[in-house]
Design an enzyme around this catalytic site. Sequence first.
Site, PDB file in Angstrom:
ATOM      1  N   GLU A  49       0.875  -0.827  -0.330  1.00 59.74           N
ATOM      2  CA  GLU A  49       0.392  -0.178   0.357  1.00 59.74           C
ATOM      3  C   GLU A  49       0.647   0.830   0.347  1.00 59.74           C
ATOM      4  OE1 GLU A  49      -0.211  -2.393   2.116  1.00 59.74           O
ATOM      5  OE2 GLU A  49      -2.688  -3.371   1.716  1.00 59.74           O
ATOM      6  N   PHE A 111     -11.275  -7.414  14.340  1.00 59.11           N
ATOM      7  CA  PHE A 111      -9.853  -7.251  13.617  1.00 59.11           C
ATOM      8  C   PHE A 111      -9.811  -6.469  12.918  1.00 59.11           C
ATOM      9  CE2 PHE A 111      -8.907  -9.930   9.514  1.00 59.11           C
ATOM     10  CZ  PHE A 111      -7.625  -9.994   9.976  1.00 59.11           C
ATOM     11  N   GLN A 112      -8.361  -6.064  12.289  1.00 58.74           N
ATOM     12  CA  GLN A 112      -7.946  -4.743  10.841  1.00 58.74           C
ATOM     13  C   GLN A 112      -8.129  -3.515  11.730  1.00 58.74           C
ATOM     14  OE1 GLN A 112      -7.834  -6.626   7.740  1.00 58.74           O
ATOM     15  NE2 GLN A 112      -5.719  -7.293   8.009  1.00 58.74           N
ATOM     16  N   LYS A 161     -17.547  -0.136   7.537  1.00 58.42           N
ATOM     17  CA  LYS A 161     -17.940  -1.233   6.352  1.00 58.42           C
ATOM     18  C   LYS A 161     -19.396  -1.414   5.937  1.00 58.42           C
ATOM     19  CE  LYS A 161     -17.200  -6.256   4.802  1.00 58.42           C
ATOM     20  NZ  LYS A 161     -16.996  -7.061   4.984  1.00 58.42           N
ATOM     21  N   MET A 474      24.369   8.220   0.343  1.00 52.79           N
ATOM     22  CA  MET A 474      24.195   9.386   0.898  1.00 52.79           C
ATOM     23  C   MET A 474      25.157   9.492   2.157  1.00 52.79           C
ATOM     24  SD  MET A 474      23.922  12.989   0.576  1.00 52.79           S
ATOM     25  CE  MET A 474      23.717  13.037  -0.637  1.00 52.79           C
TER      26      MET A 474
HETATM   27  C1  LIG Z   1      18.546  14.251   0.741  1.00 54.76           C
HETATM   28  C2  LIG Z   1      17.805  15.069  -0.162  1.00 54.76           C
HETATM   29  C3  LIG Z   1      18.911  16.770  -0.701  1.00 54.76           C
HETATM   30  C4  LIG Z   1      18.473  17.791  -0.416  1.00 54.76           C
HETATM   31  N1  LIG Z   1      18.933  19.066  -0.877  1.00 54.76           N
HETATM   32  C5  LIG Z   1      18.418  19.723  -1.178  1.00 54.76           C
HETATM   33  C6  LIG Z   1      19.563  20.939  -1.816  1.00 54.76           C
HETATM   34  O1  LIG Z   1      20.640  20.842  -1.796  1.00 54.76           O
HETATM   35  N2  LIG Z   1      18.767  21.699  -2.436  1.00 54.76           N
HETATM   36  C7  LIG Z   1      17.342  22.031  -1.727  1.00 54.76           C
HETATM   37  O2  LIG Z   1      17.052  22.857  -2.144  1.00 54.76           O
HETATM   38  N3  LIG Z   1      16.746  21.423  -1.282  1.00 54.76           N
HETATM   39  C8  LIG Z   1      17.450  20.148  -0.783  1.00 54.76           C
HETATM   40  N4  LIG Z   1      16.666  19.496  -0.503  1.00 54.76           N
HETATM   41  C9  LIG Z   1      15.031  19.365  -0.792  1.00 54.76           C
HETATM   42  C10 LIG Z   1      14.484  20.564   0.568  1.00 54.76           C
HETATM   43  O3  LIG Z   1      14.602  19.375   1.897  1.00 54.76           O
HETATM   44  C11 LIG Z   1      13.498  20.266   0.043  1.00 54.76           C
HETATM   45  O4  LIG Z   1      12.355  19.504   0.042  1.00 54.76           O
HETATM   46  C12 LIG Z   1      12.782  21.320  -1.001  1.00 54.76           C
HETATM   47  O5  LIG Z   1      13.689  22.370  -0.842  1.00 54.76           O
HETATM   48  C13 LIG Z   1      11.978  22.083  -0.747  1.00 54.76           C
HETATM   49  O6  LIG Z   1      11.358  22.791  -2.005  1.00 54.76           O
HETATM   50  P1  LIG Z   1      10.322  24.061  -2.114  1.00 54.76           P
HETATM   51  O7  LIG Z   1      10.185  25.014  -0.594  1.00 54.76           O
HETATM   52  O8  LIG Z   1      10.762  24.152  -3.143  1.00 54.76           O
HETATM   53  O9  LIG Z   1       8.976  23.244  -2.446  1.00 54.76           O
HETATM   54  P2  LIG Z   1       7.595  22.796  -0.990  1.00 54.76           P
HETATM   55  O10 LIG Z   1       8.277  21.830   0.301  1.00 54.76           O
HETATM   56  O11 LIG Z   1       6.683  22.038  -1.930  1.00 54.76           O
HETATM   57  O12 LIG Z   1       6.956  24.329  -0.904  1.00 54.76           O
HETATM   58  C14 LIG Z   1       6.450  24.745  -1.741  1.00 54.76           C
HETATM   59  C15 LIG Z   1       5.785  26.360  -1.149  1.00 54.76           C
HETATM   60  O13 LIG Z   1       4.850  26.899  -1.929  1.00 54.76           O
HETATM   61  C16 LIG Z   1       3.764  27.051  -1.602  1.00 54.76           C
HETATM   62  N5  LIG Z   1       2.965  27.653  -2.427  1.00 54.76           N
HETATM   63  C17 LIG Z   1       2.122  26.423  -3.215  1.00 54.76           C
HETATM   64  N6  LIG Z   1       1.578  26.838  -3.454  1.00 54.76           N
HETATM   65  C18 LIG Z   1       1.852  28.033  -4.169  1.00 54.76           C
HETATM   66  C19 LIG Z   1       0.918  29.217  -4.439  1.00 54.76           C
HETATM   67  N7  LIG Z   1      -0.143  28.335  -5.707  1.00 54.76           N
HETATM   68  N8  LIG Z   1       1.318  30.060  -4.675  1.00 54.76           N
HETATM   69  C20 LIG Z   1       1.892  30.487  -4.333  1.00 54.76           C
HETATM   70  N9  LIG Z   1       3.037  29.647  -3.423  1.00 54.76           N
HETATM   71  C21 LIG Z   1       2.548  28.306  -2.986  1.00 54.76           C
HETATM   72  C22 LIG Z   1       3.240  25.736  -0.963  1.00 54.76           C
HETATM   73  O14 LIG Z   1       2.244  27.019   0.762  1.00 54.76           O
HETATM   74  C23 LIG Z   1       5.037  25.637   0.092  1.00 54.76           C
HETATM   75  O15 LIG Z   1       5.176  27.079   1.288  1.00 54.76           O
HETATM   76  C24 LIG Z   1      16.998  17.797  -0.352  1.00 54.76           C
HETATM   77  C25 LIG Z   1      16.288  16.317   0.247  1.00 54.76           C
HETATM   78  C26 LIG Z   1      17.139  14.995   0.137  1.00 54.76           C
HETATM   79  C27 LIG Z   1      16.668  14.824   0.171  1.00 54.76           C
HETATM   80  C1  LIG Z   2      12.823   5.574   4.250  1.00 55.76           C
HETATM   81  C2  LIG Z   2      14.090   6.655   4.603  1.00 55.76           C
HETATM   82  N1  LIG Z   2      15.371   5.342   5.082  1.00 55.76           N
HETATM   83  C3  LIG Z   2      16.333   5.881   5.738  1.00 55.76           C
HETATM   84  C4  LIG Z   2      16.739   7.350   4.890  1.00 55.76           C
HETATM   85  C5  LIG Z   2      17.460   7.648   5.067  1.00 55.76           C
HETATM   86  N2  LIG Z   2      18.535   8.129   3.750  1.00 55.76           N
HETATM   87  C6  LIG Z   2      18.830   8.816   3.109  1.00 55.76           C
HETATM   88  S1  LIG Z   2      19.622   8.618   1.480  1.00 55.76           S
HETATM   89  C7  LIG Z   2      20.255   6.863   1.710  1.00 55.76           C
HETATM   90  C8  LIG Z   2      21.113   6.334   1.282  1.00 55.76           C
HETATM   91  C9  LIG Z   2      20.639   5.514  -0.098  1.00 55.76           C
HETATM   92  O1  LIG Z   2      21.832   4.739  -0.468  1.00 55.76           O
HETATM   93  P1  LIG Z   2      20.814   4.201  -1.903  1.00 55.76           P
HETATM   94  O2  LIG Z   2      19.590   4.063  -2.103  1.00 55.76           O
HETATM   95  O3  LIG Z   2      21.520   3.801  -2.391  1.00 55.76           O
HETATM   96  O4  LIG Z   2      20.931   6.086  -2.869  1.00 55.76           O
HETATM   97  P2  LIG Z   2      22.769   6.159  -3.098  1.00 55.76           P
HETATM   98  O5  LIG Z   2      23.020   7.290  -1.398  1.00 55.76           O
HETATM   99  O6  LIG Z   2      23.670   5.474  -2.408  1.00 55.76           O
HETATM  100  O7  LIG Z   2      22.718   6.963  -4.737  1.00 55.76           O
HETATM  101  C10 LIG Z   2      19.240   6.952   3.454  1.00 55.76           C
HETATM  102  C11 LIG Z   2      19.726   5.093   3.798  1.00 55.76           C
HETATM  103  C12 LIG Z   2      15.634   7.720   3.738  1.00 55.76           C
HETATM  104  N3  LIG Z   2      15.731   8.956   3.144  1.00 55.76           N
HETATM  105  N4  LIG Z   2      14.332   6.937   4.177  1.00 55.76           N
END
Ligand SMILES: Cc1cc2nc3c(=O)[nH]c(=O)nc-3n(C[C@H](O)[C@H](O)[C@H](O)COP(=O)(O)OP(=O)(O)OC[C@H]3O[C@@H](n4cnc5c(N)ncnc54)[C@H](O)[C@@H]3O)c2cc1C
Ligand SMILES: Cc1ncc(C[n+]2csc(CCOP(=O)(O)OP(=O)(O)O)c2C)c(N)n1
Length: 571
Positions: A49, A111-112, A161, A474
């Site tokens: 799911e 159940f569930q 249900k 990462m």
């Molecule tokens: C491993 C990893 C590394 C990351 N590294 C980076 C990085 O280096 N740089 C980076 O940028 N991000 C990075 N991120 C992502 C980061 O965590 C955020 O998810 C991201 O920066 C959010 O982008 P955002 O604010 O544009 O989008 P969202 O979080 O989706 O926010 C969107 C915003 O827009 C607003 N909005 C929605 N609709 C409208 C509308 N119609 N008009 C006006 N406003 C609106 C919402 O209210 C919200 O505040 C990383 C994520 C991971 C998993």
């Molecule tokens: C469900 C979940 N568990 C743990 C993490 C923490 N985490 C972030 S990146 C990462 C490693 C990802 O490894 P892989 O999928 O092999 O990608 P790579 O970084 O090697 O490109 C982990 C464990 C996460 N983001 N999401």
Amino acid sequence: MTLTGARILWECLVREGVTDVFGYPGGAILPAYDAMLDYPIRHTLVRHEQGATHMADGYARASGRVGVAIATSGPGATNMVTGIATAMLDSSPIVCITGQVGSRLIGTDAFQEIDITGITLPVTKHNYLVSAACDVAPAVREAFLIAKSGRPGPVLIDITKDAQQGSCEFDWDAAAPTRAIKPAAPALSKADLASATTLINGAERPVILAGHGVMIAGAEGILRTLAERAHIPVAATLLGIGGFPASHPLNLGMMGMHGEAWVNLAIQQADLLIACGMRFDDRVTGNLRTYAPGAKKIHIEIDPSEINKNVPVDVALVGDLAEVLERLLPSIAAGDRRGWLATIDQARGDSAVRDIQSLPDDGHLYAAHVINDLWRATRSDDTIIVTDVGQHQMWEAQYYHHDAPRSLITSGGLGTMGFAVPAAIGAKRARPEADVWAIVGDGGFQMTMCELATAVQDGIAIKVAIINNGFLGMVRQWQEFFYERRYAATPLSGPDFVKLADAFGIRSRAVTARPDVGPAIEDARAHAGPVVIDFRVEQEDTVYPMVPAGADLHAMIRRPGPNPIVETAAD
Ligand SMILES: Cc1cc2nc3c(=O)[nH]c(=O)nc-3n(C[C@H](O)[C@H](O)[C@H](O)COP(=O)(O)OP(=O)(O)OC[C@H]3O[C@@H](n4cnc5c(N)ncnc54)[C@H](O)[C@@H]3O)c2cc1C
Ligand SMILES: Cc1ncc(C[n+]2csc(CCOP(=O)(O)OP(=O)(O)O)c2C)c(N)n1
Ligand SMILES: [Mg+2]
């Protein structure tokens, strides 16, 4: 007409324009599944799911429509929680429908039985427990309105249900939402618009920060007009990528923890930031105390609770980005900011390699090369890349250059490993004509690879590029930088992915050398069904630059060694 609650559910979904749902049946949702057979809705049977919720999310992000997932009570419902939270953190509109035990059994540990409305309260925009057939239609109609209006997000409807089995008079019109759902955005004051105009027209070193809200608002065109008229460079958040064309001369690239060095330096030197539909995530700002110290800030944002949450701003324009920019644009003066752009270009020249493809092949296969080659082979307005979470996700953001909106789908806020394969299936359902690629790490792939069976059973031709580095890369990178290379629990084995794909009946091959990358991609594109490519890449490669968590945005760890320019592809 009098209908069962189960039939009313599908009557409403059809009227809401739903054509696809992603789900998995069980006892408490069986009346709804039985009724489904009589309605023109395509059901995709998932293998878990969580996959259904990511598929609904991928469907929503690819199309801008509401995605729908359906599951039974108890474990079916709890398996959805991660996908609901993923959609919540990234403002993605999905509606999740769960079966619940009979209303008279609620509270008996039946159940569930699980209190899924209680469990999902913090990760839904709204949720409902529906215990009578007559309440189904109003709940569904309101749920769709809430999911897509204002700041989009997930809504859950838990239906007992007996509510599915019971009957009621179905009246679509009478079920129209009566509550004022749309937040009454404060009317834009002339004074605030005038302040914003003065700041923009007077700025010498402005930067537009383009976020996910650009695409949610459909503001790509007007944002471009603003940038071009005022001659202002545009930086993107991870979720904002695609909102402004990568190939545009004013495009800078991604900001933040793994953003381009020159983008972060430009933000730190700017005298004005114009934040458009982005929420100043900590991955974006680094240390808040030293963030863009010399810059005035304008925040255009639909959700008032985001204003001054992380970064105090000088002018807040609360409302839909497209509408706000429409109001602002007439007073924006034509600009010429060549001096400022030249300063940024200098920083770009310092750190960018001109063409990473022209680096000599040292016999190793690097993820950056694979992704850059994939971009060259698939670049078009009708390719969608869906990434998982990890190093490959960041390399994708750096080396795949997105010109089209909604062409990158990725889990940013929750950072949910396991997202890519199911979200790609959802995206392909939404846009069957598009080429849909999942770029996924060997770790994340193993979390939801069961959904390959879904792709096969329903003939959903996604292409999966596994960036296989034998590590939870990462996390290994954090250990390399901050834990003295003590690789606790990050070396990762996996099955032979080619044999695995073969067992699913999926065309597949492994690639270990750079000359084989292009032909493998071409072969995958030519094949009509799903494909898996196992790219066996360099194991201990590192994403540069990196702003350590909480560090100053300009204090980036840069690629060391004799060739400090090999950080990113400028083309
Ligand atoms: C491993 C990893 C590394 C990351 N590294 C980076 C990085 O280096 N740089 C980076 O940028 N991000 C990075 N991120 C992502 C980061 O965590 C955020 O998810 C991201 O920066 C959010 O982008 P955002 O604010 O544009 O989008 P969202 O979080 O989706 O926010 C969107 C915003 O827009 C607003 N909005 C929605 N609709 C409208 C509308 N119609 N008009 C006006 N406003 C609106 C919402 O209210 C919200 O505040 C990383 C994520 C991971 C998993
Ligand atoms: C469900 C979940 N568990 C743990 C993490 C923490 N985490 C972030 S990146 C990462 C490693 C990802 O490894 P892989 O999928 O092999 O990608 P790579 O970084 O090697 O490109 C982990 C464990 C996460 N983001 N999401
Ligand atoms: Mg890995």
